[in-house]
Write a protein that holds these residues in place. Structure first.
Motif, PDB file in Angstrom:
ATOM      1  N   LYS A 143      14.957 -13.267   7.166  1.00  0.00           N
ATOM      2  CA  LYS A 143      14.270 -13.777   8.358  1.00  0.00           C
ATOM      3  C   LYS A 143      14.205 -12.711   9.437  1.00  0.00           C
ATOM      4  CE  LYS A 143      14.909 -17.093  12.124  1.00  0.00           C
ATOM      5  NZ  LYS A 143      15.723 -18.218  12.648  1.00  0.00           N
ATOM      6  N   HIS A 144      15.327 -12.043   9.691  1.00  0.00           N
ATOM      7  CA  HIS A 144      15.379 -11.024  10.732  1.00  0.00           C
ATOM      8  C   HIS A 144      14.444  -9.862  10.420  1.00  0.00           C
ATOM      9  CE1 HIS A 144      17.139  -7.621  13.025  1.00  0.00           C
ATOM     10  NE2 HIS A 144      17.321  -8.551  13.944  1.00  0.00           N
ATOM     11  N   GLU A 145      14.437  -9.428   9.169  1.00  0.00           N
ATOM     12  CA  GLU A 145      13.566  -8.322   8.768  1.00  0.00           C
ATOM     13  C   GLU A 145      12.102  -8.696   8.922  1.00  0.00           C
ATOM     14  OE1 GLU A 145      12.444  -4.578   7.546  1.00  0.00           O
ATOM     15  OE2 GLU A 145      14.424  -5.330   8.110  1.00  0.00           O
ATOM     16  N   MET A 146      11.748  -9.932   8.538  1.00  0.00           N
ATOM     17  CA  MET A 146      10.367 -10.385   8.662  1.00  0.00           C
ATOM     18  C   MET A 146       9.956 -10.464  10.123  1.00  0.00           C
ATOM     19  SD  MET A 146       7.503 -11.218   7.441  1.00  0.00           S
ATOM     20  CE  MET A 146       7.945 -11.194   5.699  1.00  0.00           C
ATOM     21  N   ILE A 156       6.334 -18.213   6.574  1.00  0.00           N
ATOM     22  CA  ILE A 156       6.555 -19.172   7.659  1.00  0.00           C
ATOM     23  C   ILE A 156       7.823 -19.981   7.402  1.00  0.00           C
ATOM     24  CG2 ILE A 156       5.581 -21.157   8.877  1.00  0.00           C
ATOM     25  CD1 ILE A 156       2.817 -20.070   8.262  1.00  0.00           C
ATOM     26  N   ASP A 157       8.067 -20.316   6.139  1.00  0.00           N
ATOM     27  CA  ASP A 157       9.290 -21.052   5.800  1.00  0.00           C
ATOM     28  C   ASP A 157      10.529 -20.213   6.094  1.00  0.00           C
ATOM     29  OD1 ASP A 157       7.870 -23.244   4.976  1.00  0.00           O
ATOM     30  OD2 ASP A 157       7.815 -22.648   2.871  1.00  0.00           O
ATOM     31  N   ILE A 158      10.464 -18.920   5.787  1.00  0.00           N
ATOM     32  CA  ILE A 158      11.600 -18.027   6.034  1.00  0.00           C
ATOM     33  C   ILE A 158      11.877 -17.927   7.534  1.00  0.00           C
ATOM     34  CG2 ILE A 158      12.385 -15.629   5.930  1.00  0.00           C
ATOM     35  CD1 ILE A 158      10.914 -15.406   3.249  1.00  0.00           C
ATOM     36  N   ILE A 159      10.825 -17.793   8.316  1.00  0.00           N
ATOM     37  CA  ILE A 159      10.986 -17.682   9.768  1.00  0.00           C
ATOM     38  C   ILE A 159      11.531 -18.977  10.352  1.00  0.00           C
ATOM     39  CG2 ILE A 159       9.761 -17.370  11.948  1.00  0.00           C
ATOM     40  CD1 ILE A 159       7.864 -15.491  10.443  1.00  0.00           C
ATOM     41  N   GLY A 160      10.979 -20.097   9.894  1.00  0.00           N
ATOM     42  CA  GLY A 160      11.513 -21.395  10.299  1.00  0.00           C
ATOM     43  C   GLY A 160      11.277 -21.771  11.747  1.00  0.00           C
ATOM     44  N   SER A 218       5.418 -18.863  14.935  1.00  0.00           N
ATOM     45  CA  SER A 218       4.312 -18.586  14.015  1.00  0.00           C
ATOM     46  C   SER A 218       2.961 -18.817  14.685  1.00  0.00           C
ATOM     47  CB  SER A 218       4.431 -19.467  12.765  1.00  0.00           C
ATOM     48  OG  SER A 218       5.646 -19.209  12.086  1.00  0.00           O
ATOM     49  N   GLU A 219       2.865 -19.856  15.513  1.00  0.00           N
ATOM     50  CA  GLU A 219       1.612 -20.140  16.216  1.00  0.00           C
ATOM     51  C   GLU A 219       1.277 -19.019  17.195  1.00  0.00           C
ATOM     52  OE1 GLU A 219       2.139 -23.938  18.019  1.00  0.00           O
ATOM     53  OE2 GLU A 219       1.723 -25.068  16.171  1.00  0.00           O
ATOM     54  N   ASN A 220       2.287 -18.523  17.914  1.00  0.00           N
ATOM     55  CA  ASN A 220       2.045 -17.436  18.868  1.00  0.00           C
ATOM     56  C   ASN A 220       1.642 -16.151  18.158  1.00  0.00           C
ATOM     57  OD1 ASN A 220       2.715 -17.839  21.941  1.00  0.00           O
ATOM     58  ND2 ASN A 220       4.128 -19.156  20.839  1.00  0.00           N
ATOM     59  N   VAL A 221       2.262 -15.886  17.027  1.00  0.00           N
ATOM     60  CA  VAL A 221       1.911 -14.695  16.252  1.00  0.00           C
ATOM     61  C   VAL A 221       0.457 -14.788  15.786  1.00  0.00           C
ATOM     62  CG1 VAL A 221       2.321 -13.457  14.092  1.00  0.00           C
ATOM     63  CG2 VAL A 221       4.259 -14.173  15.498  1.00  0.00           C
ATOM     64  N   SER A 222       0.062 -15.956  15.303  1.00  0.00           N
ATOM     65  CA  SER A 222      -1.326 -16.153  14.863  1.00  0.00           C
ATOM     66  C   SER A 222      -2.304 -15.927  16.006  1.00  0.00           C
ATOM     67  CB  SER A 222      -1.508 -17.564  14.295  1.00  0.00           C
ATOM     68  OG  SER A 222      -0.721 -17.754  13.134  1.00  0.00           O
TER      69      SER A 222
END
Length: 247
Positions: free
Chosen positions: A53-56, A126-130, A135-139
Motif C-alpha cells: 500500500k505504501h509503495e503504491m 484501489i483495494d490495496i490502497i483502501g 482514489s477519487e482525488n487521484v482520479s
C-alpha cells in the motif's frame, strides 16, 4: 495373615496433580506454538499488505508531483510570455530587434501515463490502497492533468503555429490571458487535491521528497530532459526556417 497391597505409583498421592500439570503445560505449549505460527503468518501478511500500500501510494504521489511540477513550469512560461507580449505591443521595435524572442515561449508538456493506467485499470490497486476518497482525488488530478495539457498547452501551441513565432501581429493576438487564467485554476485545484491526498495518507513533504530523489537516482531524468530539449530545439529551428521562407 497380613496381606500387603501394592499401590501403583500412578495412584500415589500427588501423582495425579503432576500429570495434570504436565498435561496443562503441554496444552499451553501447543497453544502458544499455534498462536505463534498463525499469528506470525498473519502479522507478516499484514506487513506485506501495508508495504505494498505504501509503495503504491508513494508511486502515485510521485507521479502526480512530477506532473504538477510540469504544470508549474508551463505556468511560469506563460506568465513570462504575457509580460513579453505586453512589452512588444507597447514597443513593436522589439520584434524587429529580436524577431524570434518568443521561440523559447512555446509551451510543451510531456508525461508518461503508465502509473495512471495502472491505477485506473486495475481494481486491485484501489483495494490495496483502501481509501475511496484518496482514489477519487487521484482520479480528479489525472483528469485535471489531461485538461491542462489539452486546453492550455496544446491550444496555445496551435495558436503559435497558426500566427507565427516571428510575426508582430501573430504575437499581438496570442491569447496568453485566457490560457494563463484557465491554467491557474487547474493548477490550484491539482495542488489542493494533492495536499489532501498527502494528509489522508499521512505522507510528509520530506518523505515524498526523499522518495522522489530515490526514484530519480534510478532513472536519469537529466538525460531525458536533454533529449526532449534537443527535439524541441530541432522543431523550433524548422519553424524559423519556414518563417524565413515565407518572407
Amino acid at each position: 495373615m497380613n496381606v500387603k497391597l501394592h499401590t501403583p505409583k500412578s495412584l500415589k498421592a500427588g501423582s495425579g496433580t503432576a500429570m495434570l500439570k504436565q498435561f496443562l503445560l503441554s496444552l499451553v505449549a501447543t497453544t502458544i506454538s499455534i498462536v505463534l505460527t498463525f499469528g506470525t503468518a498473519g502479522w507478516l501478511d499484514s506487513r506485506k499488505k501495508e508495504a505494498a500500500k505504501h509503495e503504491m501510494v508513494m508511486t502515485i504521489l510521485y507521479d502526480i508531483s512530477s506532473s504538477i511540477e510540469k504544470m508549474e513550469a508551463v505556468d511560469s512560461l506563460l506568465r513570462n510570455g504575457f509580460e513579453q507580449q505586453v512589452k512588444v505591443i507597447e514597443n513593436p521595435e522589439l520584434m524587429k530587434q529580436n524577431p524570434f524572442m518568443f521561440v523559447s515561449m512555446v509551451p510543451e508538456m510531456q508525461y508518461s501515463e503508465s502509473v495512471e493506467n495502472i491505477f485506473s485499470s486495475n481494481i486491485e490497486t484501489i483495494d490495496i490502497i483502501g481509501n475511496i476518497l484518496f482514489s477519487e482525488n487521484v482520479s480528479q488530478i489525472y483528469n485535471i492533468r489531461k485538461k491542462y495539457r489539452d486546453e492550455v498547452v496544446e491550444k496555445l501551441r496551435k495558436e503559435f503555429m497558426k500566427s507565427g513565432i516571428s510575426s508582430y501581429e501573430g504575437i499581438r493576438d496570442l491569447d496568453f490571458v485566457t490560457h494563463l487564467s484557465i491554467g491557474s485554476y487547474y493548477l490550484a485545484d491539482a495542488k489542493e487535491r494533492m495536499n489532501v491526498c498527502k494528509q489522508m495518507m499521512d505522507i510528509s513533504d520530506e518523505e515524498l521528497d526523499a522518495y522522489s530523489k530515490k526514484r530519480e537516482m534510478l532513472f536519469d531524468k537529466s538525460r531525458t530532459d536533454s533529449i526532449t530539449k534537443a527535439i524541441d530545439a530541432e522543431m523550433l529551428e524548422r519553424l524559423m526556417r519556414l518563417e524565413d521562407a515565407k518572407k
